[in-house]
Design an enzyme around this catalytic site. Structure first.
Site, PDB file in Angstrom:
ATOM      1  N   ASP A 187      37.231  72.762  35.094  1.00 47.38           N
ATOM      2  CA  ASP A 187      37.059  71.647  36.018  1.00 47.38           C
ATOM      3  C   ASP A 187      37.853  71.933  37.282  1.00 47.38           C
ATOM      4  O   ASP A 187      38.962  72.463  37.235  1.00 47.38           O
ATOM      5  CB  ASP A 187      37.530  70.330  35.401  1.00 47.38           C
ATOM      6  CG  ASP A 187      37.135  69.156  36.281  1.00 47.38           C
ATOM      7  OD1 ASP A 187      35.959  68.767  36.250  1.00 47.38           O
ATOM      8  OD2 ASP A 187      37.993  68.640  37.018  1.00 47.38           O
ATOM      9  N   ASP A 207      40.282  66.660  32.777  1.00 45.93           N
ATOM     10  CA  ASP A 207      38.830  66.695  32.755  1.00 45.93           C
ATOM     11  C   ASP A 207      38.294  67.972  32.107  1.00 45.93           C
ATOM     12  O   ASP A 207      37.218  67.964  31.500  1.00 45.93           O
ATOM     13  CB  ASP A 207      38.264  66.518  34.164  1.00 45.93           C
ATOM     14  CG  ASP A 207      38.476  65.093  34.678  1.00 45.93           C
ATOM     15  OD1 ASP A 207      38.871  64.206  33.888  1.00 45.93           O
ATOM     16  OD2 ASP A 207      38.254  64.866  35.883  1.00 45.93           O
ATOM     17  N   HIS A 230      39.503  62.660  36.918  1.00 42.89           N
ATOM     18  CA  HIS A 230      39.569  63.446  38.161  1.00 42.89           C
ATOM     19  C   HIS A 230      40.903  64.189  38.281  1.00 42.89           C
ATOM     20  O   HIS A 230      41.343  64.507  39.371  1.00 42.89           O
ATOM     21  CB  HIS A 230      39.280  62.599  39.404  1.00 42.89           C
ATOM     22  CG  HIS A 230      37.867  62.118  39.434  1.00 42.89           C
ATOM     23  ND1 HIS A 230      36.809  62.966  39.669  1.00 42.89           N
ATOM     24  CD2 HIS A 230      37.336  60.887  39.235  1.00 42.89           C
ATOM     25  CE1 HIS A 230      35.689  62.276  39.610  1.00 42.89           C
ATOM     26  NE2 HIS A 230      35.980  61.022  39.349  1.00 42.89           N
ATOM     27  N   MET A 235      39.801  74.568  47.098  1.00 40.49           N
ATOM     28  CA  MET A 235      39.988  74.111  45.727  1.00 40.49           C
ATOM     29  C   MET A 235      41.467  73.741  45.630  1.00 40.49           C
ATOM     30  O   MET A 235      42.327  74.544  45.992  1.00 40.49           O
ATOM     31  CB  MET A 235      39.625  75.224  44.739  1.00 40.49           C
ATOM     32  CG  MET A 235      39.835  74.830  43.292  1.00 40.49           C
ATOM     33  SD  MET A 235      39.063  75.966  42.099  1.00 40.49           S
ATOM     34  CE  MET A 235      39.936  77.507  42.410  1.00 40.49           C
TER      35      MET A 235
END
Length: 194
Positions: A17, A172, A167, A30
């Site tokens: 994730d 996750d 999140h 990211m």
């Protein structure tokens, strides 16, 4: 043809994730990466990442709830984070064959593959970075339509109603690993296929 010892090891589905501050890697960053092995809650990896550009989409950043200025000051560089992530994935090869797993694989895979190639020279998931997409897998498994493959629907059909999506990339990834582990053991009934 003789199979090698590595080919006899089981596949390890590495649920991945990502949280990012924009829609694509390169111009955007990211900022969180989490990984967890399906069926092995003891095997996890998590890191924050220092943003790689000045651009970001405020709404995308808000999803994670992270302070971008703090990440710029304190998070590992992308090279440090991805080197550690590659080391962790490659370390799994002692017990199995890592297979990338995401939901959706297009989003998470785009960032992860780009970051691995850009900052470490290659992806530990292979030259294409390909892997399993939960929604496509579930569609094939149940014979259902795409609209019936959202993770919330899959979780409901598997009885995983108490497994949250937060999140937070580490949490996750663990959620996805738990969902896929349950999905692997699930035997779809006729009602689901119709």
């Amino acid at each position: 043809m003789t199979s090698g010892a590595g080919e006899r090891l089981p596949e390890l589905y590495v649920a991945v994730d990502v949280e990012a501050d924009g829609p694509i890697p390169g111009p955007y960053s990211m900022i969180l990466l989490g990984m967890a092995v399906a069926g092995r809650p003891d095997l996890t990896f998590y890191t924050e990442l220092k943003p790689i550009s000045e651009e970001f989409v405020p709404a995308a950043l808000a999803v994670s709830g992270l302070d971008r200025d703090r990440l710029l000051r304190e998070a590992p560089t992308a090279e440090e984070a991805m080197t550690a992530a590659a080391r962790w994935v490659n370390g799994l090869r002692r017990i199995g064959r890592p297979v990338f797993l995401a939901a959706p694989a297009v989003w998470d895979g785009m960032f992860v593959h780009w970051y691995f190639v850009r900052f470490t020279g290659r992806s530990p998931f292979g030259a294409t970075g390909s892997g399993v997409d939960l929604r496509s897998w579930w569609m094939g498994r149940t014979g259902g339509e795409w609209v019936r493959t959202r993770k919330g629907i899959i979780k409901h059909e598997l009885g995983l109603t108490d497994v949250p999506h937060t999140h937070h990339a580490g949490e996750d990834a663990a959620e996805l690993a738990q969902v896929f582990d349950a999905a692997l053991r699930h035997r779809p009934g006729r009602a689901e296929a119709g």
